[in-house]
Enzyme design. Sequence first.
Site, PDB file in Angstrom:
ATOM      1  N   GLY A  12       0.809  -1.217   0.000  1.00  0.00           N
ATOM      2  CA  GLY A  12       0.000   0.000   0.000  1.00  0.00           C
ATOM      3  C   GLY A  12       0.841   1.264   0.000  1.00  0.00           C
ATOM      4  O   GLY A  12       2.080   1.210   0.106  1.00  0.00           O
ATOM      5  N   ASN A  13       0.187   2.402  -0.115  1.00  0.00           N
ATOM      6  CA  ASN A  13       0.891   3.690  -0.157  1.00  0.00           C
ATOM      7  C   ASN A  13       1.779   3.883   1.067  1.00  0.00           C
ATOM      8  O   ASN A  13       2.949   4.250   0.951  1.00  0.00           O
ATOM      9  CB  ASN A  13      -0.115   4.849  -0.222  1.00  0.00           C
ATOM     10  CG  ASN A  13      -0.752   5.005  -1.589  1.00  0.00           C
ATOM     11  OD1 ASN A  13      -0.274   4.439  -2.564  1.00  0.00           O
ATOM     12  ND2 ASN A  13      -1.832   5.764  -1.653  1.00  0.00           N
ATOM     13  N   ARG A 101      -5.451   3.204  19.184  1.00  0.00           N
ATOM     14  CA  ARG A 101      -5.038   4.548  19.593  1.00  0.00           C
ATOM     15  C   ARG A 101      -5.596   4.967  20.945  1.00  0.00           C
ATOM     16  O   ARG A 101      -4.916   5.638  21.716  1.00  0.00           O
ATOM     17  CB  ARG A 101      -5.440   5.575  18.517  1.00  0.00           C
ATOM     18  CG  ARG A 101      -4.628   5.456  17.242  1.00  0.00           C
ATOM     19  CD  ARG A 101      -5.146   6.403  16.186  1.00  0.00           C
ATOM     20  NE  ARG A 101      -4.476   6.175  14.905  1.00  0.00           N
ATOM     21  CZ  ARG A 101      -4.979   6.541  13.730  1.00  0.00           C
ATOM     22  NH1 ARG A 101      -6.145   7.169  13.676  1.00  0.00           N
ATOM     23  NH2 ARG A 101      -4.321   6.289  12.625  1.00  0.00           N
ATOM     24  N   CYS A 132      -3.258  10.956  10.806  1.00  0.00           N
ATOM     25  CA  CYS A 132      -2.358  11.848  10.070  1.00  0.00           C
ATOM     26  C   CYS A 132      -2.609  13.319  10.371  1.00  0.00           C
ATOM     27  O   CYS A 132      -1.663  14.091  10.552  1.00  0.00           O
ATOM     28  CB  CYS A 132      -2.472  11.577   8.569  1.00  0.00           C
ATOM     29  SG  CYS A 132      -4.166  11.491   7.959  1.00  0.00           S
ATOM     30  N   LYS A 216     -11.460  11.782  16.141  1.00  0.00           N
ATOM     31  CA  LYS A 216     -10.078  11.333  16.329  1.00  0.00           C
ATOM     32  C   LYS A 216      -9.167  12.503  16.691  1.00  0.00           C
ATOM     33  O   LYS A 216      -8.320  12.397  17.589  1.00  0.00           O
ATOM     34  CB  LYS A 216      -9.549  10.661  15.057  1.00  0.00           C
ATOM     35  CG  LYS A 216     -10.153   9.323  14.729  1.00  0.00           C
ATOM     36  CD  LYS A 216      -9.630   8.858  13.364  1.00  0.00           C
ATOM     37  CE  LYS A 216     -10.388   7.677  12.834  1.00  0.00           C
ATOM     38  NZ  LYS A 216      -9.968   7.328  11.449  1.00  0.00           N
ATOM     39  N   ARG A 237     -12.160  16.951   2.854  1.00  0.00           N
ATOM     40  CA  ARG A 237     -11.352  16.342   1.797  1.00  0.00           C
ATOM     41  C   ARG A 237     -11.277  17.324   0.623  1.00  0.00           C
ATOM     42  O   ARG A 237     -12.298  17.878   0.209  1.00  0.00           O
ATOM     43  CB  ARG A 237     -11.991  15.036   1.341  1.00  0.00           C
ATOM     44  CG  ARG A 237     -11.094  14.198   0.432  1.00  0.00           C
ATOM     45  CD  ARG A 237      -9.954  13.575   1.187  1.00  0.00           C
ATOM     46  NE  ARG A 237     -10.367  12.469   2.039  1.00  0.00           N
ATOM     47  CZ  ARG A 237      -9.579  11.878   2.915  1.00  0.00           C
ATOM     48  NH1 ARG A 237      -8.324  12.281   3.077  1.00  0.00           N
ATOM     49  NH2 ARG A 237     -10.015  10.875   3.665  1.00  0.00           N
ATOM     50  N   HIS A 244      -1.594  17.230   3.709  1.00  0.00           N
ATOM     51  CA  HIS A 244      -2.723  17.786   4.455  1.00  0.00           C
ATOM     52  C   HIS A 244      -2.378  19.197   4.927  1.00  0.00           C
ATOM     53  O   HIS A 244      -1.249  19.468   5.358  1.00  0.00           O
ATOM     54  CB  HIS A 244      -3.021  16.938   5.695  1.00  0.00           C
ATOM     55  CG  HIS A 244      -3.638  15.604   5.402  1.00  0.00           C
ATOM     56  ND1 HIS A 244      -3.979  15.178   4.133  1.00  0.00           N
ATOM     57  CD2 HIS A 244      -3.971  14.577   6.245  1.00  0.00           C
ATOM     58  CE1 HIS A 244      -4.508  13.965   4.204  1.00  0.00           C
ATOM     59  NE2 HIS A 244      -4.505  13.584   5.473  1.00  0.00           N
TER      60      HIS A 244
END
Length: 341
Positions: A12-13, A101, A132, A216, A237, A244
Amino acid sequence: MGYRVAVVGATGNVGREMLAILAEREFPMDEVAAVASSRSIGMEIEIGDSGRKVKCKSLEHFDFAGWDIALFAAGSGPTKEYAPKAAAAGCVVIDNSSLYRMDPDVPLIVPEVNPDAIDGYTARNIIANPNCSTAQMVVALKPLHDAAGIKRVVVSTYQSVSGAGKAGMDELFEQSRAIFVGDPVAPAKFTKQIAFNVIPHIDSFLDDGSTKEEWKMVVETKKIMDPKIKVNATCVRVPVFVGHSESINIEFEREISAEQAQDILREAPGIMLVDKREDGGYVTPVEAAGDGATYVSRVREDPTVEFGLSLWCVSDNLRKGAALNAVQIAELLGRRHLKKG
């Protein structure tokens, strides 16, 4: 003597970025394993620009015994099943998903902000990587909190499509192409058209009208920095591939001027202050992409509260927001506890 490191979700990325950053930062490794789902068995993954390639191994059959660190970038589903197995085998898990978390027995770490909290990893043999958008914000907030005490934060995010994975990046590309050639546009990964648009909705909605992404940011900031800090977030988004951005308004307990804040941020770890009050004297996601720093610009006083500042914060979400922070946690773990290399 180096570590044996497994990267789970290596195709994945974020997983690919983890492999690249391990090589880039010359993390002391005797061996590295690229681990993914069974459909990726045998796929060759290049480790950054090193020219070295490793073949993917199956997560379902991977034996974590004898491995020192596992960097998980596989999502909450696989993490829920395999992270406890890795931890039980004596391999310290550094997890990028949201699963652990808020677990009180799992430290949530940003090395520039709360390094001492890593000492609690022994309770579960698991360490959590924050969201993130939270990671870059707390890097910017921590030195200011130390200086003047933060009471309240209001943040609006401008989050790139890479935060939604490869499918999000593909959707922005395909929709942009379709609009240029006059083809119809149908949302799939996102709830509405993302090309040439913004969507004030990331993750699922909660009963109070906020989204899980916004929740979050609230709870993770409290856990990482200070439970007394009040946070209100709006997460959006935007049609940016990587990086970001955040507009952050901060209310302090004590007076702090914009000039004082600039001086503090200029010397703070992990931060690059680029704050010229002129055309182009600030950082955008294009400049931040591929870099590990958290960039801060447009620091100014907020006259609507007694002690207030506003600032602009930008970071590469695949790096500091995910892969780089995970590798930095591994470095911190090595220095404080594992003592190899």
